[in-house]
Design a protein around this motif. Structure first.
Motif, short mmCIF file in Angstrom:
data_model
loop_
_atom_site.label_atom_id
_atom_site.label_comp_id
_atom_site.label_asym_id
_atom_site.label_seq_id
_atom_site.Cartn_x
_atom_site.Cartn_y
_atom_site.Cartn_z
N GLU A 77 0.84 -1.21 0.00
CA GLU A 77 0.00 0.00 0.00
C GLU A 77 0.87 1.25 0.00
O GLU A 77 0.58 2.23 -0.71
CB GLU A 77 -0.92 0.00 1.22
CG GLU A 77 -2.02 -1.03 1.16
CD GLU A 77 -2.81 -1.12 2.46
OE1 GLU A 77 -2.46 -0.37 3.41
OE2 GLU A 77 -3.75 -1.92 2.54
N ARG A 78 1.95 1.22 0.77
CA ARG A 78 2.85 2.39 0.83
C ARG A 78 3.60 2.56 -0.49
O ARG A 78 3.83 3.70 -0.93
CB ARG A 78 3.83 2.22 1.99
CG ARG A 78 3.16 2.31 3.36
CD ARG A 78 4.06 1.83 4.48
NE ARG A 78 5.25 2.65 4.63
CZ ARG A 78 6.26 2.36 5.45
NH1 ARG A 78 6.20 1.24 6.19
NH2 ARG A 78 7.31 3.15 5.55
N ILE A 79 3.97 1.47 -1.13
CA ILE A 79 4.62 1.55 -2.44
C ILE A 79 3.65 2.16 -3.45
O ILE A 79 4.01 3.05 -4.23
CB ILE A 79 5.09 0.17 -2.91
CG1 ILE A 79 6.30 -0.29 -2.08
CG2 ILE A 79 5.45 0.19 -4.40
CD1 ILE A 79 6.72 -1.73 -2.35
N ALA A 80 2.40 1.70 -3.42
CA ALA A 80 1.39 2.23 -4.35
C ALA A 80 1.16 3.72 -4.13
O ALA A 80 1.03 4.49 -5.10
CB ALA A 80 0.09 1.45 -4.20
N ALA A 81 1.15 4.14 -2.87
CA ALA A 81 0.95 5.56 -2.56
C ALA A 81 2.13 6.39 -3.05
O ALA A 81 1.95 7.50 -3.59
CB ALA A 81 0.75 5.75 -1.06
N ALA A 82 3.35 5.86 -2.88
CA ALA A 82 4.54 6.57 -3.37
C ALA A 82 4.52 6.67 -4.89
O ALA A 82 4.92 7.69 -5.47
CB ALA A 82 5.81 5.85 -2.90
N CYS A 83 4.05 5.63 -5.56
CA CYS A 83 3.93 5.67 -7.02
C CYS A 83 2.91 6.71 -7.45
O CYS A 83 3.13 7.46 -8.42
CB CYS A 83 3.53 4.29 -7.55
SG CYS A 83 4.85 3.06 -7.51
N GLU A 84 1.80 6.79 -6.73
CA GLU A 84 0.77 7.78 -7.07
C GLU A 84 1.31 9.20 -6.91
O GLU A 84 1.07 10.06 -7.76
CB GLU A 84 -0.45 7.57 -6.19
CG GLU A 84 -1.61 8.48 -6.55
CD GLU A 84 -2.87 8.18 -5.77
OE1 GLU A 84 -3.86 8.92 -5.94
OE2 GLU A 84 -2.87 7.20 -4.99
N ARG A 85 2.07 9.41 -5.86
CA ARG A 85 2.64 10.75 -5.62
C ARG A 85 3.61 11.15 -6.74
O ARG A 85 3.74 12.34 -7.05
CB ARG A 85 3.38 10.79 -4.29
CG ARG A 85 2.47 10.76 -3.07
CD ARG A 85 3.23 11.12 -1.80
NE ARG A 85 4.29 10.18 -1.48
CZ ARG A 85 4.14 9.09 -0.75
NH1 ARG A 85 2.94 8.77 -0.26
NH2 ARG A 85 5.16 8.30 -0.48
N SER A 86 4.30 10.17 -7.30
CA SER A 86 5.34 10.46 -8.30
C SER A 86 4.90 10.14 -9.73
O SER A 86 5.73 10.18 -10.65
CB SER A 86 6.62 9.69 -7.96
OG SER A 86 6.35 8.31 -7.79
N GLY A 87 3.62 9.81 -9.91
CA GLY A 87 3.11 9.56 -11.25
C GLY A 87 3.64 8.30 -11.88
O GLY A 87 3.80 8.23 -13.11
N ARG A 88 3.90 7.26 -11.07
CA ARG A 88 4.43 6.01 -11.59
C ARG A 88 3.38 4.90 -11.50
O ARG A 88 2.46 4.96 -10.69
CB ARG A 88 5.67 5.58 -10.81
CG ARG A 88 6.82 6.57 -10.87
CD ARG A 88 8.04 6.01 -10.16
NE ARG A 88 8.53 4.80 -10.83
CZ ARG A 88 9.35 3.91 -10.28
NH1 ARG A 88 9.73 4.06 -9.02
NH2 ARG A 88 9.75 2.85 -10.95
N ASN A 89 3.58 3.90 -12.31
CA ASN A 89 2.72 2.72 -12.27
C ASN A 89 3.24 1.78 -11.17
O ASN A 89 4.41 1.37 -11.22
CB ASN A 89 2.77 2.01 -13.63
CG ASN A 89 1.83 0.81 -13.69
OD1 ASN A 89 1.34 0.32 -12.67
ND2 ASN A 89 1.60 0.32 -14.89
#
Length: 233
Positions: A13-25
């Motif tokens: 979940e934390r990885i997904a949130a970090a990806c969302e913040r940085s515009g990554r898949n």
């Protein structure tokens, strides 16, 4: 749900949130569960929770423990590696993250040649220029890439680093950012047989920052398995 399963779910979940913040898949980031000094039962429990990639740091421990693991996991070797111990990893690990010198790459090539297969490797960079740490110096990285890429039975897939320890994860961000720059510079050289698709960086205390800066492989142990007792050897 076990503690290990809960921890893995929370980290994803934390990885997904970090990806969302940085515009990554989020699918571009893979989690490696660092299982050194943890028993085979913990690895099987993590696998049952959906974790597939596991990182080991000590050759002797890997030799002893891997046959005890019942699950069909994908092993990565992430620790310092002596050339005379490469033979024990031959054909058993999917990737070696910690290649920091030509002589080590030559031995990996030699051993995998016996298997008739190719070993995927990452080149470790001493991104903080720390005297006590392994890793290729930044100014020597291009030459190392060129030398290693000429070897048979090896595929250079990217870079890895262990940045200086900082209690505040934000203080590590510049090192991760520099790693992404280095990977981009190497990629632009278009060296045959070399890709910079993988950036192995980030651990339990800073993996979210690493993801924001481009990590594709994050190595998390304590946040999954709990505190570890370090073994000698």
């Amino acid at each position: 749900m076990s503690d290990i399963a809960n921890n893995i779910s929370h980290i994803r979940e934390r990885i997904a949130a970090a990806c969302e913040r940085s515009g990554r898949n989020p699918e571009a980031v893979r989690l490696i569960a660092v299982s050194k000094v943890k028993p085979a039962a913990d690895i099987d429990a993590a696998f049952a929770a959906g974790q597939q990639l596991f990182g080991e740091s000590y050759v002797q421990e890997f030799r002893d423990k891997s046959p005890q693991v019942q699950s069909t996991v994908e092993w990565h070797f992430i620790g310092g590696l002596q050339s005379n111990k490469v033979k024990y990893l031959r054909g058993k690990v999917a990737m070696i993250h910690s290649v920091d010198r030509l002589s080590l790459a030559q031995e990996i090539s030699h051993q995998w040649q016996k298997e008739g297969t190719t070993c995927k490797i990452l080149l470790q960079v001493n991104i903080g220029d720390e005297g006590q740490k392994s890793g290729c110096d930044q100014d020597k990285l291009e030459q190392l890439v060129r030398d290693v890429s000429a070897l048979p039975n090896i595929q250079v897939c990217g870079l890895m680093c262990l940045p200086p320890y900082c209690s505040n994860a934000e203080e590590v961000r510049p090192y991760f950012h520099r790693m992404r720059e280095l990977a981009g510079q190497i990629d632009q050289l278009q060296i045959p047989g070399v890709s910079m698709n993988e950036l192995s960086m980030g651990m339990s205390g800073d993996f979210e920052v690493a993801v924001e800066e481009g990590a594709t492989l994050v190595r998390v142990g304590t946040a999954i398995f709990g505190e570890r007792i370090r073994k000698n050897g």
